[in-house]
Design an enzyme around this catalytic site. Structure first.
Site, PDB file in Angstrom:
ATOM      1  CG  HIS A  21      12.196   9.090 -24.109  1.00  0.00           C
ATOM      2  ND1 HIS A  21      12.946   9.293 -25.280  1.00  0.00           N
ATOM      3  CD2 HIS A  21      12.031  10.462 -24.560  1.00  0.00           C
ATOM      4  CE1 HIS A  21      13.089  10.838 -25.679  1.00  0.00           C
ATOM      5  NE2 HIS A  21      12.749  10.703 -25.648  1.00  0.00           N
ATOM      6  CE1 TYR A  36      -0.460  11.791 -30.585  1.00  0.00           C
ATOM      7  CE2 TYR A  36      -0.282  10.968 -28.178  1.00  0.00           C
ATOM      8  CZ  TYR A  36      -0.051  11.419 -29.151  1.00  0.00           C
ATOM      9  OH  TYR A  36       1.707  11.853 -29.181  1.00  0.00           O
TER      10      TYR A  36
END
Length: 499
Positions: free
Chosen positions: A171, A258
């Protein structure tokens, strides 16, 4: 309609309640069977009571079953939803605490980085068992809807090695869509059209239209920096937007781990994060959130059970699952963003990787929009993660410790912080700590234990740059009451958007 849906890991009470509520609101689905399964019998019984209450109150002919026997739950299922966390909070704690000893400060640790890679090793071992059972017991050509992280690795393994038709669902795109709409002053996301593409948790809003007018980078930057909440919470995302020209789907805390730039120097991490909520960069923030909320199944259960007495007449959420099933079964077309094999959809990413990109669903299946090209900076960032993911999946399949260590070594944040010797020792330590969930490495664990008897590098007892303590249930109750009060007064905007 009459078909069976199996939910693996259904003991996540709140999320399973949401998925089932959405599914039961599809008019044609009133006669289906929902089979709930989980290894936690207590949580499983709670969610069974809630879903059964929904069905009873609304006079639906749907059937609800619950069992700790996964194979029994999978028999005859047309759709399977995977919502598991292998190793639970015990393993998750080591995903965060062991890398901290080597200077790797993670906020979430569920996608890549050291924690996400090890999470994938545990999850893939279980995923292969799920796929074996699906192939043996479910309907022919059953569809697996994977909600479990690390999304890419789990989906990749299910498709390539489990030989099960699989789509990964997240989501993040919807959350960011709502945030962009709010920043632009729209009444809701329905006024803002988006094209979003990349890989899961590194997906990029390539085209944003507000009432048909294209929003460029400078206008979006100005809107986010002018917002009293987002300007504080999303410093990494805004900085990347300025430099790359496209906005990321992921929250500040997710995105920061990341990349190799924002969490590598402990004294600078706090410049990029916000501690008002775990998701904006706090060290081990998601672990703290999950730990605090472990006991709230009991707290929330009476509320959920009472809510189940209400008619199913409200709107569905924007979780993809019910909309995909509706499109496949009725032919009503649904547009969403799905995790599937690339196979040329994104031209400048490898064909074999798992992408997250726009697609349309109808009776013929999930049909992806082809011919997308990412901006070069976004593609380079995705490519670095894809290489790590590919190695990690292959290591999980083969039990190859050297390849696992190479995957961790090439992770962007780990590589920015650790030396090769530190990576090799850190992985050994994580393998030993998580051995019970890593059957593919059983033969390698004794050697890892031996190496740890004579460590090559020194570690440190470090809590991270921005670690907060776990709150008691009473403290949580007070904090939630204050949050609800703020929301009622109109001050909870940022939390609501990303919550």
């Amino acid at each position: 309609m009459s078909f069976k849906i199996c939910i693996i890991g259904a003991g996540s009470v709140g999320f399973t309640k949401k998925l089932c509520s959405d599914i039961l609101k599809v008019p044609e689905f009133t006669g289906i069977e929902i089979a709930l399964t989980d290894i936690n019998a207590h949580n499983l019984d709670m969610i069974r009571q809630i879903i059964e209450r929904m069905v009873e109150v609304n006079g639906l002919p749907a059937k609800v079953t619950a069992t700790t026997d996964r194979r029994e739950a999978l028999k005859g299922a047309r759709y399977v939803m995977n919502c598991v966390r292998i190793g639970g909070l015990e393993a998750f704690e080591t995903d965060i605490s062991i890398p901290l000893k080597y200077g790797v400060d993670q906020c979430v640790g569920d996608t890549i980085c050291a924690g996400g890679i090890m999470y994938g090793q545990r999850g893939i071992a279980a995923m292969l068992e799920f796929c074996r059972d699906i192939n043996e017991l479910a309907e022919e050509n059953a569809l697996l809807l994977n909600y479990a992280n690390p999304m890419v690795m789990m989906t990749w393994a299910a498709i390539d090695h489990g030989n099960v038709r699989t789509v990964g669902l997240c989501h993040g795109v919807q959350n960011g869509h709502r945030q962009i709409a709010t920043a632009l002053g729209a009444k809701g996301p329905e006024e803002v059209d988006i094209i979003c593409s990349g890989i899961n948790h590194q997906t990029w809003y390539l085209d944003i239209r507000y009432k048909g007018r294209r929003i460029d980078r400078d206008e979006l930057v100005a809107a986010l920096e002018a917002h009293p909440v987002f300007s504080v919470q999303e410093k990494v995302r805004i900085d990347v937007l300025k430099r790359f020209g496209v906005y990321s789907t992921e929250s500040n805390g997710h995105l920061s781990e990341y990349l190799p730039w924002y969490r590598k120097r402990p004294d600078e991490i706090t410049n990029w994060i916000s501690l008002d909520e775990w998701i904006h960069g706090e060290t081990g923030g998601y672990l703290r959130y999950c730990t605090e909320n472990r006991n709230w199944f009991e707290e929330d259960f009476p509320k959920f059970l009472e809510e189940a007495n209400a008619p199913l007449d409200g709107p569905r959420t924007d979780e993809h699952a019910s909309w995909i099933l509706e499109a496949l079964e009725t032919g009503r077309v649904y547009r969403g963003h799905f995790n599937v094999k690339n196979n040329g959809v994104i031209r400048n990413l490898p064909d074999d990787c798992i992408i997250e990109s726009p697609g349309f669903v109808d009776r013929f299946g999930i049909n992806m929009v082809e011919g997308i090209e990412l901006p070069l900076a976004a593609a380079a960032t995705c490519q670095a993660s894809v290489d790590v993911q590919r190695m990690a999946v292959r290591a999980a399949m083969t039990g190859d410790v050297d390849l696992l260590k190479q995957a961790v070594l090439h992770d962007p944040l780990v590589g920015a912080v650790c030396t090769p010797d530190e990576v090799w020792q850190m992985v050994d330590e994580m393998l030993v700590a998580q051995a019970e969930w890593l059957p593919q490495y059983a033969d390698a664990i004794p050697a890892a234990k031996e190496r740890l008897k004579d460590p090559k590098v020194k570690t440190r007892d470090w809590a991270g740059a921005a670690r907060l303590g776990v709150r008691s249930v009473d403290e949580l109750r007070a904090a939630r009451a204050e949050k609800d009060k703020s929301a009622d007064e109109g001050h909870g905007l940022g939390t609501k958007v990303m919550g």
